[in-house]
Design a protein around this motif. Structure first.
Motif, PDB file in Angstrom:
ATOM      1  N   MET A  17       0.740  -1.196  -0.076  1.00 19.97           N
ATOM      2  CA  MET A  17      -0.041   0.090  -0.011  1.00 19.97           C
ATOM      3  C   MET A  17       0.919   1.102  -0.004  1.00 19.97           C
ATOM      4  N   THR A  18       0.439   2.206  -0.817  1.00 20.80           N
ATOM      5  CA  THR A  18       1.235   3.578  -0.657  1.00 20.80           C
ATOM      6  C   THR A  18      -0.042   4.641  -0.198  1.00 20.80           C
ATOM      7  N   GLU A  19       0.737   5.888   0.280  1.00 19.65           N
ATOM      8  CA  GLU A  19       0.091   6.830   0.798  1.00 19.65           C
ATOM      9  C   GLU A  19      -0.329   7.620  -0.351  1.00 19.65           C
ATOM     10  N   ASN A  20      -1.640   8.317  -0.250  1.00 18.04           N
ATOM     11  CA  ASN A  20      -2.149   9.328  -1.186  1.00 18.04           C
ATOM     12  C   ASN A  20      -1.618  10.524  -0.955  1.00 18.04           C
ATOM     13  N   THR A  21      -1.403  11.190  -2.255  1.00 12.79           N
ATOM     14  CA  THR A  21      -1.030  12.567  -2.127  1.00 12.79           C
ATOM     15  C   THR A  21      -2.073  13.667  -2.734  1.00 12.79           C
ATOM     16  N   ALA A  22      -1.829  14.725  -2.929  1.00 10.87           N
ATOM     17  CA  ALA A  22      -2.818  15.449  -3.719  1.00 10.87           C
ATOM     18  C   ALA A  22      -2.713  15.191  -5.029  1.00 10.87           C
ATOM     19  N   GLN A  23      -1.704  14.301  -5.672  1.00 10.76           N
ATOM     20  CA  GLN A  23      -1.962  13.819  -6.966  1.00 10.76           C
ATOM     21  C   GLN A  23      -1.899  12.380  -6.931  1.00 10.76           C
ATOM     22  N   PRO A  24      -2.903  11.719  -6.913  1.00 11.92           N
ATOM     23  CA  PRO A  24      -3.231  10.395  -6.493  1.00 11.92           C
ATOM     24  C   PRO A  24      -2.130   9.394  -7.496  1.00 11.92           C
ATOM     25  N   MET A  25      -2.064  10.013  -8.665  1.00  5.25           N
ATOM     26  CA  MET A  25      -1.086   8.963  -9.589  1.00  5.25           C
ATOM     27  C   MET A  25       0.260   9.034  -9.342  1.00  5.25           C
ATOM     28  N   VAL A  26       0.654   9.930  -8.434  1.00  9.43           N
ATOM     29  CA  VAL A  26       2.147  10.018  -8.026  1.00  9.43           C
ATOM     30  C   VAL A  26       2.004   9.709  -6.614  1.00  9.43           C
ATOM     31  N   MET A  27       2.387   8.463  -6.179  1.00 10.77           N
ATOM     32  CA  MET A  27       2.251   7.968  -4.516  1.00 10.77           C
ATOM     33  C   MET A  27       3.982   7.704  -4.323  1.00 10.77           C
ATOM     34  N   ALA A  28       3.961   7.990  -3.096  1.00  9.66           N
ATOM     35  CA  ALA A  28       5.101   7.640  -2.280  1.00  9.66           C
ATOM     36  C   ALA A  28       4.810   6.475  -1.559  1.00  9.66           C
ATOM     37  N   VAL A  29       6.117   5.563  -0.990  1.00  5.08           N
ATOM     38  CA  VAL A  29       5.737   4.506   0.064  1.00  5.08           C
ATOM     39  C   VAL A  29       5.176   5.145   1.214  1.00  5.08           C
ATOM     40  N   MET A  30       4.200   4.386   1.730  1.00  8.90           N
ATOM     41  CA  MET A  30       3.503   4.734   2.888  1.00  8.90           C
ATOM     42  C   MET A  30       4.454   4.490   4.173  1.00  8.90           C
ATOM     43  N   PRO A  31       4.539   5.380   5.054  1.00 10.47           N
ATOM     44  CA  PRO A  31       5.324   4.996   6.242  1.00 10.47           C
ATOM     45  C   PRO A  31       4.859   4.044   6.991  1.00 10.47           C
ATOM     46  N   ALA A  87     -11.275  -1.204   1.797  1.00  9.77           N
ATOM     47  CA  ALA A  87     -12.173  -1.794   0.503  1.00  9.77           C
ATOM     48  C   ALA A  87     -11.254  -2.122  -0.236  1.00  9.77           C
ATOM     49  N   ALA A  88     -11.659  -3.460  -1.158  1.00 11.62           N
ATOM     50  CA  ALA A  88     -10.776  -3.968  -2.329  1.00 11.62           C
ATOM     51  C   ALA A  88     -11.760  -3.958  -3.384  1.00 11.62           C
ATOM     52  N   VAL A  89     -11.605  -3.376  -4.362  1.00 16.97           N
ATOM     53  CA  VAL A  89     -12.491  -3.258  -5.614  1.00 16.97           C
ATOM     54  C   VAL A  89     -11.782  -4.198  -6.769  1.00 16.97           C
ATOM     55  N   ASP A  90     -12.726  -5.279  -7.303  1.00 17.13           N
ATOM     56  CA  ASP A  90     -12.263  -6.221  -8.067  1.00 17.13           C
ATOM     57  C   ASP A  90     -12.468  -5.918  -9.483  1.00 17.13           C
ATOM     58  N   TYR A  91     -11.934  -6.008 -10.517  1.00 18.97           N
ATOM     59  CA  TYR A  91     -12.219  -5.812 -12.019  1.00 18.97           C
ATOM     60  C   TYR A  91     -11.523  -6.709 -12.760  1.00 18.97           C
ATOM     61  N   ASP A  92     -11.891  -7.044 -14.030  1.00 20.34           N
ATOM     62  CA  ASP A  92     -10.978  -7.779 -15.111  1.00 20.34           C
ATOM     63  C   ASP A  92      -9.892  -6.966 -15.688  1.00 20.34           C
ATOM     64  N   GLY A 100      -6.331   5.443 -11.872  1.00 28.28           N
ATOM     65  CA  GLY A 100      -6.353   6.075 -10.331  1.00 28.28           C
ATOM     66  C   GLY A 100      -7.389   6.622  -9.864  1.00 28.28           C
ATOM     67  N   TYR A 101      -7.275   7.183  -8.817  1.00 30.14           N
ATOM     68  CA  TYR A 101      -8.429   7.318  -7.894  1.00 30.14           C
ATOM     69  C   TYR A 101      -8.747   8.655  -7.533  1.00 30.14           C
ATOM     70  N   THR A 102      -9.767   9.233  -7.018  1.00 30.14           N
ATOM     71  CA  THR A 102      -9.792  10.559  -6.131  1.00 30.14           C
ATOM     72  C   THR A 102     -10.830  10.121  -4.970  1.00 30.14           C
ATOM     73  N   ASN A 116      -0.033   0.218  -4.174  1.00 29.80           N
ATOM     74  CA  ASN A 116       0.968   1.090  -5.138  1.00 29.80           C
ATOM     75  C   ASN A 116       0.813   0.609  -6.597  1.00 29.80           C
ATOM     76  N   ASP A 117       0.470  -0.927  -6.878  1.00 28.84           N
ATOM     77  CA  ASP A 117       0.370  -1.392  -8.161  1.00 28.84           C
ATOM     78  C   ASP A 117      -1.045  -1.189  -8.622  1.00 28.84           C
ATOM     79  N   LEU A 118      -1.321  -0.363  -9.663  1.00 27.71           N
ATOM     80  CA  LEU A 118      -2.354  -0.068 -10.304  1.00 27.71           C
ATOM     81  C   LEU A 118      -2.831  -1.263 -10.829  1.00 27.71           C
ATOM     82  N   THR A 119      -2.206  -2.220 -11.268  1.00 26.71           N
ATOM     83  CA  THR A 119      -2.335  -3.237 -12.458  1.00 26.71           C
ATOM     84  C   THR A 119      -2.827  -4.328 -11.681  1.00 26.71           C
ATOM     85  N   ALA A 120      -2.805  -4.362 -10.575  1.00 23.70           N
ATOM     86  CA  ALA A 120      -3.083  -5.583  -9.849  1.00 23.70           C
ATOM     87  C   ALA A 120      -4.633  -5.586  -8.965  1.00 23.70           C
ATOM     88  N   ALA A 121      -5.418  -6.533  -9.394  1.00 25.28           N
ATOM     89  CA  ALA A 121      -6.765  -6.591  -9.004  1.00 25.28           C
ATOM     90  C   ALA A 121      -6.890  -7.549  -7.897  1.00 25.28           C
TER      91      ALA A 121
END
Length: 276
Positions: A17-31, A87-92, A100-102, A116-121
């Protein structure tokens, strides 16, 4: 929650998991401190009930062509006192790409943490208050933005909640999981049968339209409701009939015909028992 609570379906490995910032697509490792902070002791969730709040997914369905983008919003349909939501959201992943998300209006951006990984469901999101306590949550939790892949197969699939945990100040909060979002990739135009484009037919000639995701059939610009599955041609002021069949993805088929009686030396009858 501790690390183990973020490991779904018995997986003992910590979730990335990574921490959300003002730009959700740019994420840093969550402390790591976020996982270590105090959390309320949770109890087993109770059975689903109509009295409980529901985490809804909207819209109910999405029908699109390849390359199109859409959003799915998770929201609580009534107020519930919560400290955090997982929450965990599943998709194909073969059909959809998560862009990304807001965050919604229940938690602030700094209170959100996401995988962190946007490609994993399934895609996992966590939001908690900064201190132990509760907020009266009602409204949108998060909105996910998807894109239909250019090489996606033309088929139906879903976007769904595979996991939902809601925690209050001292115990778990019972929240129902809403229905899945029906999602379909549709590149096929509606099929009009019973008439041919450019031909002449008697007034009252009927036709049918087939499309699994049919949205509307208009005759001379007016939406027509089928009778026993049949539509009927009608002449406009210029003596023409323009038929447009459109589906929910925006695919359409247009026919222009002439509704009139044609008399000739060779008398024949059509399927409506009209003589020509």
């Amino acid at each position: 929650w501790g690390r183990s609570s973020l490991s779904f379906a018995g997986n003992t490995e910590p979730t990335d998991m990574t921490e959300n910032t003002a730009q959700p697509m740019v994420m840093a490792v969550m402390p790591a401190a976020l996982f270590a902070k105090a959390a309320p002791t949770t109890k087993t969730l109770t059975e689903e009930s109509e009295d409980n709040a529901t985490m809804t997914l909207s819209p109910e369905e999405v029908i699109l062509n390849r390359g199109k983008e859409f959003e799915v919003t998770l929201g609580l349909d009534q107020a519930a006192d919560v400290w955090g939501i997982l929450a965990a959201v599943d998709y194909d992943v073969n059909t959809l790409e998560l862009l990304g998300y807001t965050c919604g209006d229940i938690f602030t951006e700094t209170q959100f943490t996401a995988q962190n990984d946007l490609t994993a469901a399934p895609y996992k999101l966590l939001a908690t208050l900064d201190e132990i306590g509760t907020t009266s949550a009602n409204g949108n939790f998060v909105t996910l933005k998807f894109k239909v892949k250019e090489n996606a197969e033309e088929k139906e699939t879903t976007v769904s909640l595979s996991t939902l945990e809601v925690v209050g100040k001292e115990e778990a909060v019972s929240v129902n999981m809403g229905n899945d979002v029906r999602m379909a990739v549709d590149e096929t135009v509606p099929v009009i049968e019973g008439i041919e484009d450019g031909k002449t037919y008697c007034p009252g000639q009927t036709f049918t339209v087939s499309d699994i995701n049919l949205e509307s059939v208009t005759v001379n610009g007016e939406v027509q409701t089928p009778v026993d599955g049949n539509y009927t041609v009608a002449a406009d002021a210029d003596g023409k009939c323009t038929i447009v069949a459109a589906d929910k993805a925006g695919n359409s088929t247009t026919y222009t015909i002439t509704p009139t009686h044609i008399w000739s030396e060779s008398w024949i009858t059509d399927e409506n028992s009209h003589w020509h």
